[in-house]
Design an enzyme around this catalytic site. Sequence first.
Site, PDB file in Angstrom:
ATOM      1  N   ASN A 250       0.981  -1.451   0.079  1.00  0.00           N
ATOM      2  CA  ASN A 250      -0.097   0.097  -0.015  1.00  0.00           C
ATOM      3  C   ASN A 250       0.788   1.391  -0.015  1.00  0.00           C
ATOM      4  O   ASN A 250       1.531   1.749   0.947  1.00  0.00           O
ATOM      5  CB  ASN A 250      -0.883   0.130   1.241  1.00  0.00           C
ATOM      6  CG  ASN A 250      -1.802   1.226   0.952  1.00  0.00           C
ATOM      7  OD1 ASN A 250      -1.935   2.115   0.316  1.00  0.00           O
ATOM      8  ND2 ASN A 250      -2.788   1.084   1.868  1.00  0.00           N
TER       9      ASN A 250
ATOM     10  N   HIS B  85      -0.015   7.395  -6.720  1.00  0.00           N
ATOM     11  CA  HIS B  85      -0.134   8.157  -7.697  1.00  0.00           C
ATOM     12  C   HIS B  85       0.825   9.305  -8.240  1.00  0.00           C
ATOM     13  O   HIS B  85       0.504   9.958  -9.183  1.00  0.00           O
ATOM     14  CB  HIS B  85      -1.353   9.181  -7.121  1.00  0.00           C
ATOM     15  CG  HIS B  85      -2.510   8.394  -6.370  1.00  0.00           C
ATOM     16  ND1 HIS B  85      -3.138   7.310  -7.087  1.00  0.00           N
ATOM     17  CD2 HIS B  85      -2.712   8.311  -5.291  1.00  0.00           C
ATOM     18  CE1 HIS B  85      -3.783   6.857  -5.861  1.00  0.00           C
ATOM     19  NE2 HIS B  85      -3.804   7.402  -4.774  1.00  0.00           N
TER      20      HIS B  85
ATOM     21  N   ASP C  61       9.870   1.785 -10.979  1.00  0.00           N
ATOM     22  CA  ASP C  61      10.957   1.223 -11.303  1.00  0.00           C
ATOM     23  C   ASP C  61      11.522   0.229 -10.663  1.00  0.00           C
ATOM     24  O   ASP C  61      11.901  -0.918 -10.985  1.00  0.00           O
ATOM     25  CB  ASP C  61      12.203   2.466 -11.379  1.00  0.00           C
ATOM     26  CG  ASP C  61      11.902   3.333 -12.836  1.00  0.00           C
ATOM     27  OD1 ASP C  61      10.876   2.985 -13.797  1.00  0.00           O
ATOM     28  OD2 ASP C  61      12.549   4.475 -12.661  1.00  0.00           O
TER      29      ASP C  61
ATOM     30  N   LEU D 297      -7.035   0.375   0.971  1.00  0.00           N
ATOM     31  CA  LEU D 297      -8.268   0.355   1.820  1.00  0.00           C
ATOM     32  C   LEU D 297      -9.522   0.700   1.288  1.00  0.00           C
ATOM     33  O   LEU D 297     -10.409   0.202   1.377  1.00  0.00           O
ATOM     34  CB  LEU D 297      -7.873   1.049   3.358  1.00  0.00           C
ATOM     35  CG  LEU D 297      -6.702   0.646   4.019  1.00  0.00           C
ATOM     36  CD1 LEU D 297      -5.964   1.860   4.649  1.00  0.00           C
ATOM     37  CD2 LEU D 297      -7.240  -0.481   4.872  1.00  0.00           C
ATOM     38  N   SER D 298      -9.207   2.255   0.797  1.00  0.00           N
ATOM     39  CA  SER D 298     -10.452   2.786   0.008  1.00  0.00           C
ATOM     40  C   SER D 298     -10.308   2.229  -1.434  1.00  0.00           C
ATOM     41  O   SER D 298      -9.616   1.783  -1.851  1.00  0.00           O
ATOM     42  CB  SER D 298     -10.181   4.190   0.226  1.00  0.00           C
ATOM     43  OG  SER D 298      -9.102   4.620  -0.613  1.00  0.00           O
TER      44      SER D 298
ATOM     45  N   ARG E 196     -12.773   8.159  -5.979  1.00  0.00           N
ATOM     46  CA  ARG E 196     -12.661   9.349  -5.141  1.00  0.00           C
ATOM     47  C   ARG E 196     -12.100  10.325  -6.417  1.00  0.00           C
ATOM     48  O   ARG E 196     -12.464  10.333  -7.455  1.00  0.00           O
ATOM     49  CB  ARG E 196     -11.395   8.876  -4.144  1.00  0.00           C
ATOM     50  CG  ARG E 196     -11.971   7.826  -3.186  1.00  0.00           C
ATOM     51  CD  ARG E 196     -11.015   7.515  -2.045  1.00  0.00           C
ATOM     52  NE  ARG E 196     -10.613   8.672  -1.395  1.00  0.00           N
ATOM     53  CZ  ARG E 196      -9.342   8.705  -0.461  1.00  0.00           C
ATOM     54  NH1 ARG E 196      -8.598   7.784  -0.362  1.00  0.00           N
ATOM     55  NH2 ARG E 196      -9.303   9.815   0.347  1.00  0.00           N
TER      56      ARG E 196
ATOM     57  N   ARG F  95      -6.660  10.588  -7.833  1.00  0.00           N
ATOM     58  CA  ARG F  95      -6.356   9.169  -7.359  1.00  0.00           C
ATOM     59  C   ARG F  95      -6.603   8.138  -8.232  1.00  0.00           C
ATOM     60  O   ARG F  95      -6.427   6.845  -8.010  1.00  0.00           O
ATOM     61  CB  ARG F  95      -7.276   8.849  -6.088  1.00  0.00           C
ATOM     62  CG  ARG F  95      -6.792   9.950  -4.846  1.00  0.00           C
ATOM     63  CD  ARG F  95      -7.437   9.334  -3.838  1.00  0.00           C
ATOM     64  NE  ARG F  95      -7.546  10.623  -2.905  1.00  0.00           N
ATOM     65  CZ  ARG F  95      -6.688  10.753  -1.958  1.00  0.00           C
ATOM     66  NH1 ARG F  95      -5.597  10.140  -1.918  1.00  0.00           N
ATOM     67  NH2 ARG F  95      -6.754  11.957  -1.208  1.00  0.00           N
TER      68      ARG F  95
HETATM   69  O1  CA2 Z   1      -6.923   3.751   0.345  1.00  0.00           O
HETATM   70  C1  CA2 Z   1      -5.661   3.491   0.540  1.00  0.00           C
HETATM   71  O2  CA2 Z   1      -5.359   2.594   1.073  1.00  0.00           O
HETATM   72  C2  CA2 Z   1      -4.690   4.780   0.171  1.00  0.00           C
HETATM   73  O3  CA2 Z   1      -3.727   4.216  -0.352  1.00  0.00           O
HETATM   74  C3  CA2 Z   1      -4.444   5.393   1.068  1.00  0.00           C
HETATM   75  C4  CA2 Z   1      -3.525   6.804   0.694  1.00  0.00           C
HETATM   76  C5  CA2 Z   1      -4.175   7.518  -0.366  1.00  0.00           C
HETATM   77  O4  CA2 Z   1      -3.434   8.469  -0.756  1.00  0.00           O
HETATM   78  C6  CA2 Z   1      -4.577   6.658  -1.445  1.00  0.00           C
HETATM   79  O5  CA2 Z   1      -5.185   7.373  -2.479  1.00  0.00           O
HETATM   80  C7  CA2 Z   1      -5.388   5.433  -1.233  1.00  0.00           C
HETATM   81  C8  CA2 Z   1      -3.854   7.781   1.971  1.00  0.00           C
HETATM   82  C9  CA2 Z   1      -3.440   7.137   3.281  1.00  0.00           C
HETATM   83  C10 CA2 Z   1      -3.569   8.299   4.260  1.00  0.00           C
HETATM   84  O6  CA2 Z   1      -3.877   7.471   5.424  1.00  0.00           O
HETATM   85  C11 CA2 Z   1      -4.547   8.419   6.361  1.00  0.00           C
HETATM   86  C12 CA2 Z   1      -5.124   7.692   7.556  1.00  0.00           C
HETATM   87  C13 CA2 Z   1      -5.471   8.515   8.615  1.00  0.00           C
HETATM   88  C14 CA2 Z   1      -5.800   9.960   8.797  1.00  0.00           C
HETATM   89  C15 CA2 Z   1      -5.000  10.538   7.430  1.00  0.00           C
HETATM   90  C16 CA2 Z   1      -4.609   9.694   6.345  1.00  0.00           C
END
Ligand code: CA2
Length: 142
Positions: A71, A77, A84, A98-99, A104, A108
């Site tokens: 992850n 992005h 690489d 996770l999402s 979104r 993304r």
């Molecule tokens: O959905 C995912 O797992 C992401 O990789 C999470 C990244 C996001 O930039 C990707 O587009 C999708 C962001 C992780 C940030 O995690 C946080 C957790 C708690 C509070 C704020 C951010």
Amino acid sequence: MPTLHILNGPNLNLLGTREPGIYGASSLADIEQMCRSHAPGFNITFRQSNSEGQLVDWIQQASDSAGIILNAGAYTHTSVAIYDAIRAIDAPVIEVHLSNPHARETFRHHSYISLAARGVICGFGAKSYTLAIDAVAGLETA
Ligand code: CA2
């Protein structure tokens, strides 16, 4: 026992403290515990870094492992360097989120990781990780 590396990128150390509506209520430690319970047949390393170069180093070092569950957070992005690194190693990389980034913001919707990953699992919260473990286990026995 085969080694499986689970690598987490920037800000994932904050899981469970903010944005539970997007990322769920589990902390990263909770997800680590879930992964360990789900994969007794693997020697698991579970790590997180906010640094792109650190993630590149860990990917390179995992070249001969059974697999990497990655992850890459927001580097998904943006990072040609991580793309690489994945292209440069032998181990299969499963991209997880996770999402569901496709549901979104448009920034993304593109993933450098997907261009090099063996497969992608997103949108299932913490379960995305255990589904990815099942995917690697399937490759192991294939
Ligand atoms: O959905 C995912 O797992 C992401 O990789 C999470 C990244 C996001 O930039 C990707 O587009 C999708 C962001 C992780 C940030 O995690 C946080 C957790 C708690 C509070 C704020 C951010």
